[in-house]
Design a protein around this motif. Structure first.
Motif, PDB file in Angstrom:
ATOM      1  N   THR A  18       0.865   9.993  -8.858  1.00 44.93           N
ATOM      2  CA  THR A  18       2.392   9.430  -9.222  1.00 44.93           C
ATOM      3  C   THR A  18       2.440   8.108  -8.810  1.00 44.93           C
ATOM      4  O   THR A  18       1.582   7.560  -7.849  1.00 44.93           O
ATOM      5  N   SER A  19       3.581   7.675  -8.733  1.00 44.01           N
ATOM      6  CA  SER A  19       4.068   6.358  -8.133  1.00 44.01           C
ATOM      7  C   SER A  19       4.716   6.616  -6.594  1.00 44.01           C
ATOM      8  O   SER A  19       5.553   7.552  -6.646  1.00 44.01           O
ATOM      9  N   TRP A  20       4.143   6.012  -5.616  1.00 46.84           N
ATOM     10  CA  TRP A  20       4.542   6.305  -4.454  1.00 46.84           C
ATOM     11  C   TRP A  20       5.463   4.762  -3.930  1.00 46.84           C
ATOM     12  O   TRP A  20       4.976   3.793  -4.221  1.00 46.84           O
ATOM     13  N   LEU A  21       6.165   5.121  -2.966  1.00 45.81           N
ATOM     14  CA  LEU A  21       6.790   3.716  -2.241  1.00 45.81           C
ATOM     15  C   LEU A  21       5.808   3.618  -1.004  1.00 45.81           C
ATOM     16  O   LEU A  21       5.347   4.660  -0.264  1.00 45.81           O
ATOM     17  N   ARG A  22       5.358   2.345  -0.874  1.00 44.01           N
ATOM     18  CA  ARG A  22       4.381   1.922   0.185  1.00 44.01           C
ATOM     19  C   ARG A  22       4.781   0.699   0.811  1.00 44.01           C
ATOM     20  O   ARG A  22       5.466  -0.092   0.494  1.00 44.01           O
ATOM     21  N   TRP A  23       4.128   0.661   2.153  1.00 39.13           N
ATOM     22  CA  TRP A  23       4.501  -0.480   2.903  1.00 39.13           C
ATOM     23  C   TRP A  23       3.362  -1.559   3.097  1.00 39.13           C
ATOM     24  O   TRP A  23       2.275  -1.016   2.958  1.00 39.13           O
ATOM     25  N   TRP A  24       3.487  -2.754   2.913  1.00 41.03           N
ATOM     26  CA  TRP A  24       2.528  -3.811   3.325  1.00 41.03           C
ATOM     27  C   TRP A  24       2.817  -4.521   4.403  1.00 41.03           C
ATOM     28  O   TRP A  24       4.331  -4.972   4.732  1.00 41.03           O
ATOM     29  N   ASP A  25       1.802  -5.096   5.197  1.00 40.36           N
ATOM     30  CA  ASP A  25       2.424  -6.045   6.225  1.00 40.36           C
ATOM     31  C   ASP A  25       2.592  -7.443   5.669  1.00 40.36           C
ATOM     32  O   ASP A  25       2.509  -7.725   4.765  1.00 40.36           O
ATOM     33  N   GLN A  26       2.884  -8.431   6.834  1.00 39.73           N
ATOM     34  CA  GLN A  26       3.214  -9.518   6.594  1.00 39.73           C
ATOM     35  C   GLN A  26       1.994 -10.298   5.721  1.00 39.73           C
ATOM     36  O   GLN A  26       2.114 -11.211   4.985  1.00 39.73           O
ATOM     37  N   SER A  27       0.582 -10.138   5.912  1.00 41.53           N
ATOM     38  CA  SER A  27      -0.371 -10.583   5.210  1.00 41.53           C
ATOM     39  C   SER A  27      -0.869  -9.755   4.251  1.00 41.53           C
ATOM     40  O   SER A  27      -2.012  -9.805   3.583  1.00 41.53           O
ATOM     41  N   ARG A  28       0.023  -9.066   3.659  1.00 36.90           N
ATOM     42  CA  ARG A  28       0.031  -8.247   2.392  1.00 36.90           C
ATOM     43  C   ARG A  28      -1.248  -6.913   2.488  1.00 36.90           C
ATOM     44  O   ARG A  28      -1.675  -6.597   1.570  1.00 36.90           O
ATOM     45  N   ASN A  29      -1.427  -6.834   3.715  1.00 36.69           N
ATOM     46  CA  ASN A  29      -2.602  -5.518   4.060  1.00 36.69           C
ATOM     47  C   ASN A  29      -1.706  -3.962   3.831  1.00 36.69           C
ATOM     48  O   ASN A  29      -0.565  -4.091   4.322  1.00 36.69           O
TER      49      ASN A  29
END
Length: 262
Positions: free
Chosen positions: A197-208
């Motif tokens: 399904t669609s999840w909420l995710r985090w990315w760091d400042q470098s888009r990792n």
């Protein structure tokens, strides 16, 4: 009790910050789908595995946030809340609710997941018991309010500007930079807990992408397999080199050349 002196908005009664009485019956609303708790735990999991959670923080889901407006105790339980710093509790004591200002910072981020009975997340009811939007914007004054629609994979993010929520625009990667946590928030389509399904995710400042535990395990498994394959390739190259050396030595012996003296 802590009283916050604040200009009154829409004739809002005085707001005070009081500890919830021990005999107060907290709302016990069941979650409306098995996805909601998974969404909440997934948001926390990646933060924890990235080492971004410290003991002084409060990160919780369906957890009561309290305020007293006039003589009314107001409790709202957002689907996900992030408070950067709270007062520590005595050893063994369990926090059953949280009153900002009295017990620590106001929440920096609140996220609601739109349920089957949608509409409450956008409620601006300015009268008791107050709509969620109104409570977060006017009473708690939470800097970031996000509303996620799991069915349609839509995410609305609002920032508090001069006492009012203004909708943020996603960037070119369809993500939102949240300086309050130092991360990007966005939507990711994939599988977790046997659910695609669609999840909420985090990315760091470098888009990792901040990874979940299962992804870290898979990453480690791939690294181990890659190292095994590299070691196997080295072993095969060594065996081939040894074979070529033996074949050359045999040719020299066939020519009558003593390889021991070469």
């Amino acid at each position: 009790m802590t009283t916050l002196q604040r200009p009154q908005l829409n004739s809002l009664p005085p707001i005070t910050w009081e500890k919830l009485p021990d005999d107060f019956n907290l709302p016990d609303e069941p979650v409306e789908s098995n996805l909601q708790p998974l969404l909440a735990s997934a948001l926390r999991e990646s933060l924890e595995l990235a080492g971004l959670i410290v003991e002084s923080m409060l990160i919780a889901s369906n957890f009561g946030l309290c305020a007293t407006v006039g003589d009314k105790t107001i409790v709202k339980a957002p689907d996900w809340v992030y408070v950067p710093s709270v007062q520590s509790l005595p050893v063994g004591e369990i926090r059953r609710s949280y009153t900002p200002h009295l017990e620590g910072d106001i929440p920096s981020i609140i996220i609601e997941f739109v349920s089957e009975t949608e509409g409450g997340e956008y409620s601006i009811n300015p009268h008791y018991p107050y709509g969620k939007w109104y409570f977060y914007e006017k009473i708690l004054q939470v800097p970031i309010y996000a509303i996620f629609h799991p069915k349609t994979a839509e995410l609305d993010v609002y920032r508090l500007v001069s006492g009012k929520y203004e909708q943020l625009l996603a960037d070119e990667n369809n993500q939102y930079w949240l300086e309050e946590i130092g991360l990007f928030l966005g939507i990711w389509l994939g599988k977790k807990a046997e659910m695609t399904t669609s999840w909420l995710r985090w990315w760091d400042q470098s888009r990792n992408l901040l990874l979940w535990g299962s992804e870290l395990l898979e990453q480690e498994r791939q690294r181990t397999e890659s190292e095994r394959q590299r070691a196997e390739s080295e072993r095969q190259r060594a065996e081939q080199a040894e074979l070529k050396l033996e074949q050359l030595a045999q040719k020299l012996r066939d020519l009558g050349i003593d390889t021991e003296t070469v």
